[in-house]
Design a protein around this motif. Structure first.
Motif, PDB file in Angstrom:
ATOM      1  N   PRO A 147       1.097  -0.622   0.314  1.00 47.04           N
ATOM      2  CA  PRO A 147       0.252   0.141   0.205  1.00 47.04           C
ATOM      3  C   PRO A 147       0.630   1.555   0.244  1.00 47.04           C
ATOM      4  N   LEU A 148       1.442   1.869   0.633  1.00 52.70           N
ATOM      5  CA  LEU A 148       2.060   2.750   0.857  1.00 52.70           C
ATOM      6  C   LEU A 148       3.346   3.158  -0.721  1.00 52.70           C
ATOM      7  N   ARG A 173      -3.487   7.500   5.396  1.00 53.71           N
ATOM      8  CA  ARG A 173      -3.764   6.455   6.368  1.00 53.71           C
ATOM      9  C   ARG A 173      -5.430   5.706   5.747  1.00 53.71           C
ATOM     10  N   TYR A 176      -4.559   4.490   2.169  1.00 50.52           N
ATOM     11  CA  TYR A 176      -3.788   3.548   3.053  1.00 50.52           C
ATOM     12  C   TYR A 176      -4.430   1.851   3.310  1.00 50.52           C
ATOM     13  N   PHE A 217       5.217   0.613   7.996  1.00 45.91           N
ATOM     14  CA  PHE A 217       4.222   0.744   6.881  1.00 45.91           C
ATOM     15  C   PHE A 217       4.671  -0.828   6.157  1.00 45.91           C
TER      16      PHE A 217
END
Length: 349
Positions: A147-148, A173, A176, A217
């Motif tokens: 995701p990040l 977020r 994310y 992350f």
């Protein structure tokens, strides 16, 4: 051994009859040239990234790709329209010029897109494409980034994300979490499908995301998701083509089987000897620096043999590849690499 047998041995941590040397299909020169056919005969392999999944978008989402040529240069604009608004990004010759995410509202639009995107298996398509490949090629299932890394590389860009984590933390977020839910679904599908080796296209380099953010992350996603793939008998590789020294201990602890496109200095910051000391049990699919292909043949041959000695003195857990760009002098230099690998082969007999 055939290419597939060599790679199967490499992925299993065993010793193939020759250390594999591959090139991405997207970087391949014209295959009908006699010199290219000669390299295939001498062991060069081709990796073809073929998904075992497919995506569909909700009817409320409209995506448009507009491509134009300006003075022979390819310009592309991709636009997404949703009930919450519109976002777009631009590229010149596949290099990002502008990114999708500039404002908090852009994040909300992208979150809507992710939440209204479905991922489903496409196993039969993968198997059909794999079966149609020539003997010198192999299909590799590829996943998108975690995701990040997706936000950083694909959606916002480094300069934007550094600010957005401060200015739009709630929106970052939220996106994310939506991407994480999608990634979990992606993992489930890939785990249940064909393919022994799974390539995760992280494009990670530590100067863009230091140890604290890696620990926050990336590592938790790896620890949650990669064992699902490994439990299904998969080998998990991450495309780490840049600097890694400041997170080498975190990488050592991560459930990553293979570091792909591992690049020594000057682009990277660990030699293969240092990488092997840090990660004694991981597999290395190492990228030979583009500048090395400009060396005189004797120096290039010696460099390849030295890197084998650094990372795989027993011929195990190492392969080489062309993964970033076709070398300018590929015609003269890539056969030298193959000759060096054939020479090293005698040492392992």
């Amino acid at each position: 051994m055939t290419l597939r047998e060599q790679l199967a041995a490499f992925w299993a941590g065993e010793r193939p009859d020759q250390i594999p040397y591959t090139i991405y299909q997207s970087k391949l020169p014209p295959v009908d040239r006699p010199v290219v056919q000669g390299m295939f005969a001498n062991g060069l392999g081709v990796t073809c990234f073929v998904p075992t999944w497919e995506v569909t978008y909700h009817a409320s989402i409209d995506m448009r790709d507009d491509v134009t040529l300006r003075d022979g240069v390819r310009h592309r604009r991709q636009t997404w329209r949703t009930p919450l608004g519109e976002i777009d990004a631009t590229w010149v010759e596949d290099w990002h010029q502008t990114y999708f995410l500039e404002t908090a509202e852009d994040y909300r639009v992208m979150t809507y897109i992710v939440e209204h995107t479905a991922i489903e298996p496409a196993y039969e398509s993968f198997l059909a494409q794999d079966a149609a490949l020539p003997p010198y090629a192999v299909a590799v299932p590829r996943m998108g980034r975690t995701p990040l890394q997706t936000i950083l590389v694909d959606y916002a860009g480094l300069g934007n994300l550094a600010l957005h984590l401060y200015e739009y933390e709630e929106e970052v977020r939220a996106l994310y979490e939506a991407l994480l839910a999608q990634f979990r679904r992606h993992i489930e599908i890939v785990a249940g499908g064909p393919g022994r080796y799974i390539n995760v296209l992280e494009n990670f380099t530590a100067e863009t995301l230091g140890p604290r953010r890696y620990r926050e992350f990336l590592l938790p996603v790896y620890e949650e998701c990669f064992p699902v793939l490994q439990g299904a008998g998969k080998i998990v590789g991450c495309h780490y083509d840049g600097q890694t020294a400041v997170v080498k201990d975190l990488i050592a602890a991560a459930p990553i089987d293979l570091i792909e496109s591992l690049t020594p200095p000057p682009e990277g910051d660990l030699t293969l000897a240092e990488a092997r000391a840090a990660w004694p049990d991981k597999l290395f699919w190492a990228h030979i620096n583009l500048g090395c292909y400009d060396l005189p043949a004797a120096e290039l041959r010696r460099l390849v043999l030295e890197r084998i000695e650094e990372a795989a003195p027993d011929g195990r857990r190492l392969a080489f590849e062309v993964s970033e760009q076709l070398p300018a002098r590929w015609l003269e230099s890539m056969p030298v690499v193959l000759d060096a690998l054939a020479e090293a082969r005698a040492c392992f007999a």
